[in-house]
Design a protein around this motif. Structure first.
Motif, PDB file in Angstrom:
ATOM      1  N   GLU A 195      12.814  24.213  15.825  1.00 42.60           N
ATOM      2  CA  GLU A 195      12.450  24.743  14.669  1.00 42.60           C
ATOM      3  C   GLU A 195      12.170  23.928  13.757  1.00 42.60           C
ATOM      4  OE1 GLU A 195      15.851  26.709  11.520  1.00 42.60           O
ATOM      5  OE2 GLU A 195      15.483  27.872  13.161  1.00 42.60           O
ATOM      6  N   CYS A 196      11.328  24.221  12.797  1.00 40.67           N
ATOM      7  CA  CYS A 196      10.573  23.068  11.831  1.00 40.67           C
ATOM      8  C   CYS A 196      10.585  23.871  10.681  1.00 40.67           C
ATOM      9  CB  CYS A 196       9.090  22.943  12.096  1.00 40.67           C
ATOM     10  SG  CYS A 196       8.613  22.622  13.797  1.00 40.67           S
ATOM     11  N   MET A 197      10.838  22.924   9.477  1.00 42.53           N
ATOM     12  CA  MET A 197      10.701  23.050   7.943  1.00 42.53           C
ATOM     13  C   MET A 197       9.933  21.965   7.437  1.00 42.53           C
ATOM     14  SD  MET A 197      10.930  22.904   4.660  1.00 42.53           S
ATOM     15  CE  MET A 197      12.161  21.643   4.480  1.00 42.53           C
ATOM     16  N   ILE A 198       8.610  22.665   6.964  1.00 37.43           N
ATOM     17  CA  ILE A 198       7.606  21.723   6.639  1.00 37.43           C
ATOM     18  C   ILE A 198       6.854  22.074   5.141  1.00 37.43           C
ATOM     19  CG2 ILE A 198       5.172  20.825   7.088  1.00 37.43           C
ATOM     20  CD1 ILE A 198       5.911  21.491  10.213  1.00 37.43           C
ATOM     21  N   THR A 199       6.849  21.070   4.341  1.00 33.57           N
ATOM     22  CA  THR A 199       6.321  21.117   3.221  1.00 33.57           C
ATOM     23  C   THR A 199       5.020  20.353   2.852  1.00 33.57           C
ATOM     24  OG1 THR A 199       8.584  21.583   2.055  1.00 33.57           O
ATOM     25  CG2 THR A 199       6.851  20.892   0.618  1.00 33.57           C
ATOM     26  N   LEU A 200       4.212  20.699   2.408  1.00 40.12           N
ATOM     27  CA  LEU A 200       2.969  19.945   1.847  1.00 40.12           C
ATOM     28  C   LEU A 200       2.904  19.494   0.478  1.00 40.12           C
ATOM     29  CD1 LEU A 200       0.165  18.695   2.537  1.00 40.12           C
ATOM     30  CD2 LEU A 200      -0.879  20.854   2.039  1.00 40.12           C
ATOM     31  N   ILE A 201       3.029  18.278   0.206  1.00 41.40           N
ATOM     32  CA  ILE A 201       3.067  17.702  -1.135  1.00 41.40           C
ATOM     33  C   ILE A 201       1.605  17.337  -1.575  1.00 41.40           C
ATOM     34  CG2 ILE A 201       4.129  16.222  -2.646  1.00 41.40           C
ATOM     35  CD1 ILE A 201       6.621  16.228  -0.801  1.00 41.40           C
ATOM     36  N   SER A 202       0.898  17.716  -2.626  1.00 38.66           N
ATOM     37  CA  SER A 202      -0.347  17.370  -3.307  1.00 38.66           C
ATOM     38  C   SER A 202      -0.181  16.395  -4.347  1.00 38.66           C
ATOM     39  CB  SER A 202      -1.249  18.266  -3.213  1.00 38.66           C
ATOM     40  OG  SER A 202      -2.575  18.199  -3.639  1.00 38.66           O
ATOM     41  N   ASP A 203      -0.458  15.413  -4.390  1.00 42.79           N
ATOM     42  CA  ASP A 203      -0.473  14.804  -5.921  1.00 42.79           C
ATOM     43  C   ASP A 203       0.830  14.636  -6.626  1.00 42.79           C
ATOM     44  OD1 ASP A 203      -1.522  13.084  -7.820  1.00 42.79           O
ATOM     45  OD2 ASP A 203      -2.237  14.492  -9.037  1.00 42.79           O
ATOM     46  N   GLY A 204       1.861  14.385  -5.509  1.00 38.56           N
ATOM     47  CA  GLY A 204       3.330  14.521  -6.047  1.00 38.56           C
ATOM     48  C   GLY A 204       3.986  15.703  -6.136  1.00 38.56           C
ATOM     49  N   GLU A 205       3.357  17.102  -6.154  1.00 38.15           N
ATOM     50  CA  GLU A 205       3.686  18.140  -6.198  1.00 38.15           C
ATOM     51  C   GLU A 205       3.699  19.228  -5.082  1.00 38.15           C
ATOM     52  OE1 GLU A 205       1.984  20.084  -9.793  1.00 38.15           O
ATOM     53  OE2 GLU A 205       2.742  18.566 -10.945  1.00 38.15           O
ATOM     54  N   ILE A 206       4.823  20.075  -4.859  1.00 37.59           N
ATOM     55  CA  ILE A 206       4.255  20.892  -3.850  1.00 37.59           C
ATOM     56  C   ILE A 206       3.167  21.754  -3.745  1.00 37.59           C
ATOM     57  CG2 ILE A 206       5.551  22.957  -2.542  1.00 37.59           C
ATOM     58  CD1 ILE A 206       8.193  21.600  -3.118  1.00 37.59           C
ATOM     59  N   HIS A 207       2.295  21.911  -2.895  1.00 36.62           N
ATOM     60  CA  HIS A 207       1.126  22.876  -2.849  1.00 36.62           C
ATOM     61  C   HIS A 207       1.631  24.384  -3.146  1.00 36.62           C
ATOM     62  CE1 HIS A 207      -2.397  24.896  -1.548  1.00 36.62           C
ATOM     63  NE2 HIS A 207      -3.089  23.753  -1.597  1.00 36.62           N
ATOM     64  N   LYS A 208       0.934  25.046  -3.802  1.00 37.17           N
ATOM     65  CA  LYS A 208       1.266  26.463  -4.042  1.00 37.17           C
ATOM     66  C   LYS A 208       1.615  27.300  -2.797  1.00 37.17           C
ATOM     67  CE  LYS A 208      -3.706  28.181  -4.610  1.00 37.17           C
ATOM     68  NZ  LYS A 208      -3.450  29.120  -3.945  1.00 37.17           N
ATOM     69  N   ASP A 209       0.781  26.894  -1.687  1.00 37.24           N
ATOM     70  CA  ASP A 209       0.939  27.758  -0.616  1.00 37.24           C
ATOM     71  C   ASP A 209       1.721  26.741   0.788  1.00 37.24           C
ATOM     72  OD1 ASP A 209      -0.215  30.125  -1.366  1.00 37.24           O
ATOM     73  OD2 ASP A 209      -2.322  28.908  -1.188  1.00 37.24           O
ATOM     74  N   GLY A 210       2.169  25.662   0.209  1.00 45.22           N
ATOM     75  CA  GLY A 210       2.486  24.629   1.172  1.00 45.22           C
ATOM     76  C   GLY A 210       3.793  24.466   1.553  1.00 45.22           C
ATOM     77  N   LYS A 211       4.766  25.496   1.562  1.00 43.94           N
ATOM     78  CA  LYS A 211       6.109  25.727   2.207  1.00 43.94           C
ATOM     79  C   LYS A 211       6.067  26.559   3.377  1.00 43.94           C
ATOM     80  CE  LYS A 211      10.988  24.951   0.441  1.00 43.94           C
ATOM     81  NZ  LYS A 211      11.806  24.946  -0.675  1.00 43.94           N
ATOM     82  N   ILE A 212       6.526  25.805   4.314  1.00 39.70           N
ATOM     83  CA  ILE A 212       6.464  26.501   5.776  1.00 39.70           C
ATOM     84  C   ILE A 212       7.780  26.659   6.185  1.00 39.70           C
ATOM     85  CG2 ILE A 212       5.689  26.813   8.224  1.00 39.70           C
ATOM     86  CD1 ILE A 212       3.171  24.922   7.191  1.00 39.70           C
ATOM     87  N   ASP A 213       8.740  27.751   6.169  1.00 40.59           N
ATOM     88  CA  ASP A 213      10.176  27.676   6.461  1.00 40.59           C
ATOM     89  C   ASP A 213      10.590  28.197   7.561  1.00 40.59           C
ATOM     90  OD1 ASP A 213      11.079  26.534   3.946  1.00 40.59           O
ATOM     91  OD2 ASP A 213      10.911  28.580   2.923  1.00 40.59           O
ATOM     92  N   ARG A 214      11.180  27.681   8.433  1.00 32.32           N
ATOM     93  CA  ARG A 214      11.721  28.206   9.689  1.00 32.32           C
ATOM     94  C   ARG A 214      10.740  28.628  10.632  1.00 32.32           C
ATOM     95  NH1 ARG A 214      17.295  29.002   9.862  1.00 32.32           N
ATOM     96  NH2 ARG A 214      16.922  30.566  11.337  1.00 32.32           N
ATOM     97  N   LEU A 215       9.899  27.639  11.051  1.00 35.43           N
ATOM     98  CA  LEU A 215       8.900  27.882  11.819  1.00 35.43           C
ATOM     99  C   LEU A 215       9.465  27.642  13.393  1.00 35.43           C
ATOM    100  CD1 LEU A 215       5.975  28.182  12.998  1.00 35.43           C
ATOM    101  CD2 LEU A 215       5.617  26.000  12.597  1.00 35.43           C
TER     102      LEU A 215
END
Length: 207
Positions: A142-162
């Motif tokens: 099970e994965c929880m992943i977040t893409l951070i762009s320029d120090g902030e969470i990307h607007k579509d960048g949170k992938i929960d409970r894959l």
């Protein structure tokens, strides 16, 4: 028995025109489930059985710059052994090809493993980026992943409970269009008895 079809991943650094999948049976009788995924969308899904040396061809048009993943399952059809060969050919326009940089992280775990050092620096004007995730055979993850762009969470960048069962994989694409740093943060966890494991690759594309 069921065997996952894996490692048929084409990154989105090209404008792909077509994708052709050729599947051949190598034993007396076997069943297949095949999917072609382009840019995160399933564009073909077929289930069929093949005898020895029988061939099935699946072909789709793409005509855009995106990742292509061919995945699926090989299954025993009856009591005999099953076998198969999957060949994939993708054509592209060489005039519309991006440059790219990639960095990967992988680990196995019986509990929780935090993703570390998965970063692309602000050395390029990133047009977009992709996160490719692949699990490990005989492990459920099970994965929880977040893409951070320029120090902030990307607007579509949170992938929960894959959830990745065995060697399942997935590709996630994001528009960037800025000269910024890109960081993938998060963790993977292992299921009881099987443990977990995954490889995660962050790729940035630029002209």
């Amino acid at each position: 028995d069921v065997v996952g079809i894996r490692q048929l991943h084409f990154p989105g650094d090209k404008k792909w025109e077509t994708c052709m999948v050729e599947v051949r049976g190598t034993k007396r009788k076997q069943s297949f489930s095949i999917m072609i995924i382009a840019g995160g969308m399933v564009i073909a899904k077929e289930e069929f059985s093949l005898a020895e040396n029988e061939i099935r061809i699946i072909e789709r048009s793409i005509y855009k710059a995106c990742s292509i993943d061919v995945t699926g399952r090989l299954m025993v059809d009856g009591l005999s052994e099953a076998g198969g060969i999957v060949y994939v050919a993708c054509t592209y326009n060489p005039m519309e090809q991006y440059k790219s940089e990639s960095i990967s992280w992988s680990d196995f775990t019986e509990g929780i493993s935090c993703i570390e050092n998965l970063c692309l620096y602000d050395t390029q004007l990133w047009e977009r980026c992709e996160i490719f995730i692949e699990g490990c055979e005989n492990r459920n993850t099970e994965c929880m992943i977040t893409l951070i762009s320029d120090g902030e969470i990307h607007k579509d960048g949170k992938i929960d409970r894959l959830e990745l069962f065995g060697a399942q994989s997935g590709t996630f694409s994001f528009e960037i269009n800025k000269k910024v740093s890109l960081v993938v943060a998060g963790y993977i966890t292992g299921r009881p008895l099987t443990g977990g494991g995954a490889q995660i690759t962050l790729t940035g594309f630029y002209e």
